[in-house]
Design an enzyme around this catalytic site. Structure first.
Site, mmCIF file in Angstrom:
data_model
loop_
_atom_site.group_PDB
_atom_site.id
_atom_site.type_symbol
_atom_site.label_atom_id
_atom_site.label_comp_id
_atom_site.label_asym_id
_atom_site.label_seq_id
_atom_site.Cartn_x
_atom_site.Cartn_y
_atom_site.Cartn_z
ATOM 1 N N HIS A 26 0.829 -1.220 0.000
ATOM 2 C CA HIS A 26 0.000 0.000 0.000
ATOM 3 C C HIS A 26 0.857 1.262 0.000
ATOM 4 O O HIS A 26 0.515 2.262 0.630
ATOM 5 C CB HIS A 26 -0.949 0.029 1.205
ATOM 6 C CG HIS A 26 -1.952 -1.092 1.222
ATOM 7 N ND1 HIS A 26 -3.218 -0.963 0.700
ATOM 8 C CD2 HIS A 26 -1.878 -2.367 1.692
ATOM 9 C CE1 HIS A 26 -3.878 -2.106 0.868
ATOM 10 N NE2 HIS A 26 -3.085 -2.969 1.454
ATOM 11 N N ASN B 208 -10.386 -2.878 2.370
ATOM 12 C CA ASN B 208 -10.044 -2.882 0.947
ATOM 13 C C ASN B 208 -11.306 -2.655 0.125
ATOM 14 O O ASN B 208 -12.413 -2.643 0.663
ATOM 15 C CB ASN B 208 -9.433 -4.224 0.538
ATOM 16 C CG ASN B 208 -7.954 -4.334 0.911
ATOM 17 O OD1 ASN B 208 -7.266 -3.330 1.095
ATOM 18 N ND2 ASN B 208 -7.483 -5.563 1.022
ATOM 19 N N HIS C 77 -4.037 1.205 12.006
ATOM 20 C CA HIS C 77 -3.743 0.003 12.795
ATOM 21 C C HIS C 77 -5.063 -0.685 13.116
ATOM 22 O O HIS C 77 -5.944 -0.068 13.749
ATOM 23 C CB HIS C 77 -3.018 0.432 14.077
ATOM 24 C CG HIS C 77 -2.570 -0.702 14.926
ATOM 25 N ND1 HIS C 77 -2.523 -2.013 14.492
ATOM 26 C CD2 HIS C 77 -2.114 -0.726 16.205
ATOM 27 C CE1 HIS C 77 -2.067 -2.771 15.466
ATOM 28 N NE2 HIS C 77 -1.815 -2.032 16.507
HETATM 29 FE FE1 HDD Z 1 -2.682 -4.710 5.492
HETATM 30 C C1 HDD Z 1 -1.199 -1.704 5.090
HETATM 31 C C2 HDD Z 1 -5.615 -3.463 4.236
HETATM 32 C C3 HDD Z 1 -4.044 -7.884 5.522
HETATM 33 C C4 HDD Z 1 0.018 -5.855 7.113
HETATM 34 N N1 HDD Z 1 -3.287 -2.940 4.801
HETATM 35 C C5 HDD Z 1 -2.530 -1.802 4.719
HETATM 36 C C6 HDD Z 1 -3.325 -0.730 4.213
HETATM 37 C C7 HDD Z 1 -4.562 -1.226 3.964
HETATM 38 C C8 HDD Z 1 -4.536 -2.620 4.338
HETATM 39 C C9 HDD Z 1 -5.748 -0.467 3.410
HETATM 40 C C10 HDD Z 1 -2.830 0.678 3.954
HETATM 41 C C11 HDD Z 1 -3.128 1.590 5.093
HETATM 42 C C12 HDD Z 1 -2.681 2.989 4.755
HETATM 43 O O1 HDD Z 1 -3.296 3.591 3.864
HETATM 44 O O2 HDD Z 1 -1.723 3.448 5.359
HETATM 45 N N2 HDD Z 1 -4.439 -5.536 4.909
HETATM 46 C C13 HDD Z 1 -5.549 -4.834 4.512
HETATM 47 C C14 HDD Z 1 -6.676 -5.727 4.435
HETATM 48 C C15 HDD Z 1 -6.233 -6.962 4.781
HETATM 49 C C16 HDD Z 1 -4.826 -6.843 5.103
HETATM 50 C C17 HDD Z 1 -8.095 -5.314 4.049
HETATM 51 C C18 HDD Z 1 -6.975 -8.250 4.878
HETATM 52 C C19 HDD Z 1 -8.213 -8.330 5.252
HETATM 53 N N3 HDD Z 1 -2.097 -6.539 6.161
HETATM 54 C C20 HDD Z 1 -2.815 -7.701 6.120
HETATM 55 C C21 HDD Z 1 -2.112 -8.731 6.845
HETATM 56 C C22 HDD Z 1 -0.960 -8.151 7.315
HETATM 57 C C23 HDD Z 1 -0.976 -6.781 6.864
HETATM 58 C C24 HDD Z 1 -2.591 -10.150 7.042
HETATM 59 C C25 HDD Z 1 0.149 -8.738 8.139
HETATM 60 C C26 HDD Z 1 0.068 -9.765 8.898
HETATM 61 N N4 HDD Z 1 -0.868 -3.939 5.918
HETATM 62 C C27 HDD Z 1 0.078 -4.586 6.632
HETATM 63 C C28 HDD Z 1 1.291 -3.729 6.914
HETATM 64 C C29 HDD Z 1 0.871 -2.368 6.294
HETATM 65 C C30 HDD Z 1 -0.484 -2.679 5.690
HETATM 66 C C31 HDD Z 1 2.583 -4.294 6.485
HETATM 67 C C32 HDD Z 1 1.849 -1.710 5.344
HETATM 68 C C33 HDD Z 1 1.973 -0.297 5.784
HETATM 69 C C34 HDD Z 1 1.177 -0.206 6.999
HETATM 70 O O3 HDD Z 1 0.675 -1.417 7.318
HETATM 71 O O4 HDD Z 1 1.002 0.790 7.659
HETATM 72 O O5 HDD Z 1 1.494 -3.668 8.271
#
Ligand code: HDD
Length: 726
Positions: free
Chosen positions: A98, A171, A362
């Site tokens: 993202h 999402n 978060h």
């Molecule tokens: Fe995630 C970012 C949505 C599964 C770990 N995620 C991130 C963002 C969105 C989502 C919208 C961007 C937020 C922003 O604009 O700053 N992610 C989802 C959805 C998931 C999902 C809808 C499943 C239902 N994500 C998911 C899992 C993990 C992560 C299973 C880890 C175990 N996601 C992250 C992250 C991010 C992230 C690595 C990258 C940057 C951030 O968090 O701030 O922690």
């Protein structure tokens, strides 16, 4: 040497060095409160003299301090060192996924009180406005990638409630690729650019992604969504959003209710078509970012309705799928979506980095009235987001950044750390007597309103590393999705699978994927195999296919884009092609009508400036054709008197592309000449049929009969957005 022109009226008024502005306490509640809080944190008033970081006023930051005019630069030049050092540290790590996004502020207000189900502050009082910040994003590509790639879109909302910040990190698709967060690093490593050459940027059409998915059949349902047009939205403003997981609402008595969150766009759901998305990536890689920004600047504030699917706890096991499985939807035909409020985005950020880049979402940021379920994907996310912010935002104090700071009072015993902004008085431990026992906790008995209390779920079991058998069905909802699509959507999905797999070099991966698809639909699998040149796969054993095990409903009309249109044509962009001799009255009529409907109408000609209309009047040109493209518009008007454009390559390409992409057109009088030449160029899309026989084209003989009824018809066509069967 560069010269700073300074403020327009000579030397600036230099404010006294000691002057500070006290914005006073934030107004209570609503958008104003967040604005005031942000104002308070804006340390810099740009209208004043240039200083160093230490507040020392300086006069020249264009020339280094040297020994003589041509001599070496001196180490004592603190201005040079400070300027370069700060610059050298401007970049922070981009989000691991993202990374590319755009955000905006706004508010949420409920239609009704949901107190029966939850004590969440933002869902109590009808009309009470809770400020929000929303960030939309793509998933795979880096910060500099194009907006219109085929990808899932992030839809993350931060509610600044009076009881603390609540983040709904969703999402634009209601399911996910994996069921357990422990697989997330594998999934992301597979979908991101390949490690040896960092290709492809912003897409999933490569070996490692399909290798992973072909070996991980739980991704099948999400693949169906990702290969549909949902993955190439027309605009962030025209996407649905989903919380994905089943969450829990908790009311003041502690009673829980399962909930799925939905965002429904007021403008309806609209998507690009694949060829259009590809061209847009080159014509305007910032297409979605610009669209959101411009709409808000123009006062066309995007709006979504928040909907909830409420499921009593007693019904936890009432469905033929597991509510905790994030690869499953709860079909709307089983549990209707109840609209409970609306969100409006009405303000662009002032500084992209400070706000959109530094915002930190978060999933574990929940507030009283909302709690988790044991969805194993959600539970892992609850660890991952805080962890990633610690590295991305350089330490534990990022919640003090203006965009992240709650409106609710913050009083913790956390201290120190990089970037500590708060000057904490007093003690930082508990229990204490020195500090008068503050900050104190409200323990014992019933907690007052606004204090978080964990939902008291009874949990009993042995530690076990095994997926629940109730998560084992990977196909029935993928098949439900496929069955629920219109024919044209199926064609687009088939083409998308074929394109992506066509980019995969490893034939074993292609074949595994095609085999997997037989469990969704045999015809789909056979057709994809044909298009990529693989042998037709054998049908899946009946007991392993999605058709054999219904998902609770046979068809879900709520899934098809055919049923998700909005009302009217508000904010749609219409191109009106003009040339010398164009019927100026018609051009004016088109513009007036589009504007009356809330759409925009821009005139395009071979060159900028103006053209002279048939009656000799000047027709102003908004854009020159070589600087724009049909993919940046939703519909096209070709007025009478534009014959000259039939020989203009830019105009021909413009109309041919619009035709090919199924866009509505209005063709008037001799505008037919351009239409026919373009139709011949766009072989297969109306070629040789004449405009009257092509779906989605409104035709008028010329001046007199281009009346209100004609424009009514055209407005209706634009409202349908697209004619994919053309
Ligand atoms: Fe995630 C970012 C949505 C599964 C770990 N995620 C991130 C963002 C969105 C989502 C919208 C961007 C937020 C922003 O604009 O700053 N992610 C989802 C959805 C998931 C999902 C809808 C499943 C239902 N994500 C998911 C899992 C993990 C992560 C299973 C880890 C175990 N996601 C992250 C992250 C991010 C992230 C690595 C990258 C940057 C951030 O968090 O701030 O922690």
């Amino acid at each position: 040497m560069t010269v700073n022109p300074g403020p327009p009226e000579g030397r600036p008024q230099v404010p006294p060095v000691t002057e500070t502005t006290d914005p006073g306490p934030p107004a209570p509640g609503g958008r104003d409160a967040k604005d005031a809080a942000l104002d308070a944190s804006r340390a810099v008033d740009p209208h004043g003299p240039l200083t160093t970081d230490q507040g020392v006023r300086v006069d020249d930051t264009d020339n280094s301090l040297t020994t003589g005019e041509r001599g070496p630069t001196l180490l004592e030049d603190f201005q040079l060192r400070e300027k370069l050092t700060h610059f050298d540290h401007e970049r922070i790590p981009e989000r691991v996924v993202h990374a590319r996004g755009a955000g905006a502020y706004g508010f949420f207000e409920p239609y009704e009180s949901l107190a029966e189900y939850t004590c969440a502050d933002f869902l109590q009082e009808p009309g009470h406005r809770t400020p929000v910040f929303v960030r939309f994003s793509t998933v795979q590509g880096p910060r500099g990638s194009a907006d219109t790639v085929r990808d899932v879109r992030g839809f993350a909302t931060k509610f600044y409630t009076r009881h603390g910040n609540y983040d709904l990190v969703g999402n634009n698709m209601p399911v996910f690729f994996i069921q357990d967060a422990i697989k997330f690093p594998d999934f992301v490593h597979a979908v991101k650019m390949e490690p040896h050459n960092e290709i492809p940027t912003g897409g999933s059409a490569h070996d490692t992604f399909w290798d992973f998915c072909s070996l991980q059949p739980e991704s099948t349902h999400m693949l169906m969504w990702a290969m549909s047009d949902r993955a190439i939205p027309r605009s962030y403003r025209m996407m649905q959003g989903f919380g994905v997981h089943t969450f829990r609402l908790v009311n003041a008595e502690g009673r829980g209710t399962f909930v799925k969150f939905h965002w429904k766009p007021k403008l309806g759901v609209a998507c690009q078509v694949w060829d259009e998305a590809q061209i847009t990536a080159g014509r305007d890689p910032d297409f979605h970012r610009r669209d959101l920004w411009e709409a808000i600047e123009a006062g066309d504030f995007p709006e979504w309705e928040l909907g909830v699917q409420l499921i009593p706890e007693d019904d936890e096991f009432a469905f033929p799928f597991d509510l905790l499985d994030p690869t499953k939807i709860v079909p709307e035909e089983l549990v209707p979506v109840r609209p409970v409020g609306r969100m409006v985005l009405d303000r662009n950020p002032e500084n992209f980095f400070a706000e959109t880049e530094q915002v930190a979402f978060h999933t574990a940021n929940i507030v009283p009235g909302i709690d988790f379920t044991n969805d194993p994907l959600l539970q892992g996310r609850n660890f991952s987001y805080l962890d990633t912010q610690l590295i991305r935002l350089g330490g534990p104090n990022f919640s003090q950044l203006p965009v992240n700071r709650p409106l609710a009072e913050v009083r913790t015993n956390h201290r120190d750390g990089y970037g500590q902004h708060t000057v904490h008085p007093g003690t930082s431990y508990a229990p204490n007597s020195v500090g008068g026992g503050c900050p104190f906790t409200l323990g014992g008995g019933r907690l007052p309103e606004g204090v978080f209390e964990h939902y008291q779920e009874r949990v009993d079991g042995a530690a076990i590393r095994r997926r629940s058998p109730s998560f084992a069905d990977h196909y029935s909802q993928a098949a439900l999705f496929w069955r629920s699509m219109a024919d044209w959507e199926r064609e687009h999905i088939t083409a998308a699978f074929s394109f992506e797999l066509g980019k995969v070099g490893d034939r074993a991966v292609r074949r595994r994927t095609v085999d997997n698809l037989t469990r969704v639909d045999q015809e789909l699998a056979v057709e994809v195999a044909r298009r990529i040149g693989e042998p037709a796969p054998d049908p899946a054993p009946a007991d392993s296919s999605g058709g054999a095990e219904p998902a609770g409903v046979r068809l879900s009309p709520a899934l098809s884009l055919d049923n998700l249109g909005g009302d009217g044509i508000g904010t749609r962009k219409v191109a009106v092609l003009v040339a010398d001799g164009a019927d100026g009255d018609q051009v004016r009529a088109a513009q007036d009508r589009m504007r009356a409907e809330g759409a925009t109408a821009e005139t395009l000609a071979a060159h900028g400036g103006s053209v002279s209309g048939r009656a000799g009047q000047d027709v102003a040109v908004d854009r020159a054709l070589p600087t724009t493209a049909s993919v940046l518009y939703d519909a096209v008007v070709v007025p009478d008197g534009t014959d000259a454009l039939a020989a203009d390559p830019d105009a021909l390409r413009f109309v041919a592309e619009a035709l090919r992409h199924g866009k509505p057109l209005a063709v008037l009088g001799s505008g037919t000449a351009l239409f026919e030449a373009a139709a011949a160029a766009a072989a297969g899309a109306g070629s040789g049929d004449g405009p009257g026989r092509v779906a989605g084209v409104a035709v008028s003989g010329g001046g007199q009969d281009a009346d209100a009824a004609f424009w009514d018809g055209f407005v209706a066509l634009v409202g349908r957005h697209r004619f994919p069967d053309r």
